[in-house]
Write a protein that holds these residues in place. Structure first.
Motif, mmCIF file in Angstrom:
data_model
loop_
_atom_site.group_PDB
_atom_site.id
_atom_site.type_symbol
_atom_site.label_atom_id
_atom_site.label_comp_id
_atom_site.label_asym_id
_atom_site.label_seq_id
_atom_site.Cartn_x
_atom_site.Cartn_y
_atom_site.Cartn_z
ATOM 1 N N LEU A 160 0.831 -1.208 0.000
ATOM 2 C CA LEU A 160 0.000 0.000 0.000
ATOM 3 C C LEU A 160 0.864 1.256 0.000
ATOM 4 O O LEU A 160 0.576 2.223 -0.716
ATOM 5 N N ILE A 161 1.910 1.250 0.806
ATOM 6 C CA ILE A 161 2.825 2.397 0.867
ATOM 7 C C ILE A 161 3.462 2.626 -0.494
ATOM 8 O O ILE A 161 3.489 3.752 -1.003
ATOM 9 N N GLN A 162 3.980 1.585 -1.093
ATOM 10 C CA GLN A 162 4.650 1.731 -2.377
ATOM 11 C C GLN A 162 3.698 2.168 -3.482
ATOM 12 O O GLN A 162 4.107 2.848 -4.421
ATOM 13 N N ALA A 163 2.435 1.804 -3.364
ATOM 14 C CA ALA A 163 1.455 2.173 -4.390
ATOM 15 C C ALA A 163 0.920 3.592 -4.220
ATOM 16 O O ALA A 163 0.326 4.137 -5.159
ATOM 17 N N ALA A 164 1.128 4.193 -3.068
ATOM 18 C CA ALA A 164 0.603 5.545 -2.816
ATOM 19 C C ALA A 164 1.182 6.535 -3.825
ATOM 20 O O ALA A 164 2.396 6.597 -4.019
ATOM 21 N N GLN A 165 0.306 7.300 -4.439
ATOM 22 C CA GLN A 165 0.723 8.246 -5.479
ATOM 23 C C GLN A 165 1.040 9.640 -4.937
ATOM 24 O O GLN A 165 1.653 10.442 -5.631
ATOM 25 N N ASP A 166 0.594 9.903 -3.699
ATOM 26 C CA ASP A 166 0.851 11.219 -3.118
ATOM 27 C C ASP A 166 0.796 11.116 -1.592
ATOM 28 O O ASP A 166 0.478 10.056 -1.045
ATOM 29 N N LEU A 167 1.134 12.209 -0.930
ATOM 30 C CA LEU A 167 1.171 12.207 0.536
ATOM 31 C C LEU A 167 -0.202 11.969 1.140
ATOM 32 O O LEU A 167 -0.306 11.326 2.190
ATOM 33 N N GLU A 168 -1.244 12.459 0.501
ATOM 34 C CA GLU A 168 -2.599 12.244 1.024
ATOM 35 C C GLU A 168 -2.923 10.754 1.063
ATOM 36 O O GLU A 168 -3.424 10.241 2.063
ATOM 37 N N ALA A 169 -2.628 10.057 -0.017
ATOM 38 C CA ALA A 169 -2.870 8.612 -0.065
ATOM 39 C C ALA A 169 -1.975 7.886 0.936
ATOM 40 O O ALA A 169 -2.411 6.957 1.615
ATOM 41 N N LEU A 170 -0.747 8.324 1.062
ATOM 42 C CA LEU A 170 0.184 7.714 2.007
ATOM 43 C C LEU A 170 -0.283 7.918 3.443
ATOM 44 O O LEU A 170 -0.254 6.990 4.259
ATOM 45 N N ASN A 171 -0.738 9.116 3.746
ATOM 46 C CA ASN A 171 -1.208 9.411 5.104
ATOM 47 C C ASN A 171 -2.503 8.686 5.456
ATOM 48 O O ASN A 171 -2.822 8.532 6.630
ATOM 49 N N ALA A 172 -3.231 8.226 4.447
ATOM 50 C CA ALA A 172 -4.479 7.502 4.698
ATOM 51 C C ALA A 172 -4.234 6.041 5.100
ATOM 52 O O ALA A 172 -5.149 5.362 5.546
ATOM 53 N N ILE A 173 -3.005 5.567 4.972
ATOM 54 C CA ILE A 173 -2.690 4.179 5.315
ATOM 55 C C ILE A 173 -2.493 4.079 6.817
ATOM 56 O O ILE A 173 -1.611 4.718 7.398
ATOM 57 N N ALA A 174 -3.321 3.260 7.449
ATOM 58 C CA ALA A 174 -3.256 3.066 8.904
ATOM 59 C C ALA A 174 -2.232 1.972 9.209
ATOM 60 O O ALA A 174 -2.508 0.785 9.055
ATOM 61 N N LEU A 175 -1.044 2.392 9.625
ATOM 62 C CA LEU A 175 0.036 1.440 9.874
ATOM 63 C C LEU A 175 -0.233 0.505 11.049
ATOM 64 O O LEU A 175 0.358 -0.573 11.130
ATOM 65 N N ASP A 176 -1.128 0.886 11.941
ATOM 66 C CA ASP A 176 -1.416 0.043 13.120
ATOM 67 C C ASP A 176 -2.439 -1.054 12.823
ATOM 68 O O ASP A 176 -2.671 -1.905 13.680
ATOM 69 N N ASP A 177 -3.028 -1.057 11.640
ATOM 70 C CA ASP A 177 -4.039 -2.057 11.304
ATOM 71 C C ASP A 177 -3.416 -3.434 11.028
ATOM 72 O O ASP A 177 -2.376 -3.535 10.386
ATOM 73 N N GLY A 178 -4.070 -4.452 11.517
ATOM 74 C CA GLY A 178 -3.725 -5.813 11.155
ATOM 75 C C GLY A 178 -2.730 -6.523 12.046
ATOM 76 O O GLY A 178 -2.371 -7.667 11.796
ATOM 77 N N TRP A 179 -2.271 -5.877 13.061
ATOM 78 C CA TRP A 179 -1.294 -6.531 13.937
ATOM 79 C C TRP A 179 -2.021 -7.272 15.021
ATOM 80 O O TRP A 179 -1.557 -8.087 15.686
#
Length: 179
Positions: A160-179
């Motif tokens: 998801l991080i690598q696919a993000a096209q801009d900072l808005e999309a990158l900031n929308a990724i919740a890194l705490d999800d799924g652990w």
């Protein structure tokens, strides 16, 4: 000869400079701009094309830098989830590399012992349990699945991080999800 360029205040001057061939402080400086949302960079006019090119490449370079930081954050979250997030039959077990290695050794050693042999195991500091071969095997299998789940989630987040096209999309990724 020094020259100036007015740029957005959102630009990090040190990072912008790192995108140029300018080295040292003699050919670079910053100051306030004409308006609050603008800053002035001061540089040797021999680097004008280089600075303009850096300004034009800034957003892509900044996004790549932030992505690298986020990927490192995912790796740290993965390590933490592996070590501190494992339990077996409701019993929390710290799953650090030493524990993983000890599980492999215990399973191998118990497999060579007479049937019914068991070992004492410190599952957390000061908490001991006795495990036989089948239990050590089950713990090892559960640990393997736990580690694989953490890597799968890390891969999902990294993709998801690598696919993000801009900072808005990158900031929308919740890194705490799924652990």
């Amino acid at each position: 000869m020094l020259t100036t360029l007015q740029i957005s205040s959102r630009y990090d001057p040190a990072f912008l400079k790192s995108l140029t061939a300018i080295v040292g402080d003699a050919a670079w400086g910053t100051g306030p701009g004409d308006t609050p949302d603008v800053q002035t960079v001061i540089f040797d006019d021999a680097f004008t094309d280089d600075v303009v090119a850096a300004v034009n490449a800034y957003d892509a370079a900044w996004l790549a830098r932030v992505k690298t930081g986020r990927i490192e954050a995912v790796a740290m979250l993965r390590k933490g989830a592996i070590i501190d997030g494992f339990s077996f039959n409701g019993l929390p077990i710290k799953l650090d590399p030493d524990t993983e290695n000890a599980l492999v050794k215990a399973h191998a050693a118990l497999s060579r012992q007479p049937e019914g042999a068991a070992i004492d195991w410190e599952v957390t500091r000061g908490v001991f349990r006795t495990f036989d071969l089948a239990t050590i095997g089950a713990i090892s299998d559960a640990a393997f699945q736990h580690v694989q789940a953490a890597f799968t989630n890390a891969r999902r987040l990294t993709d998801l991080i690598q696919a993000a096209q801009d900072l808005e999309a990158l900031n929308a990724i919740a890194l705490d999800d799924g652990w």
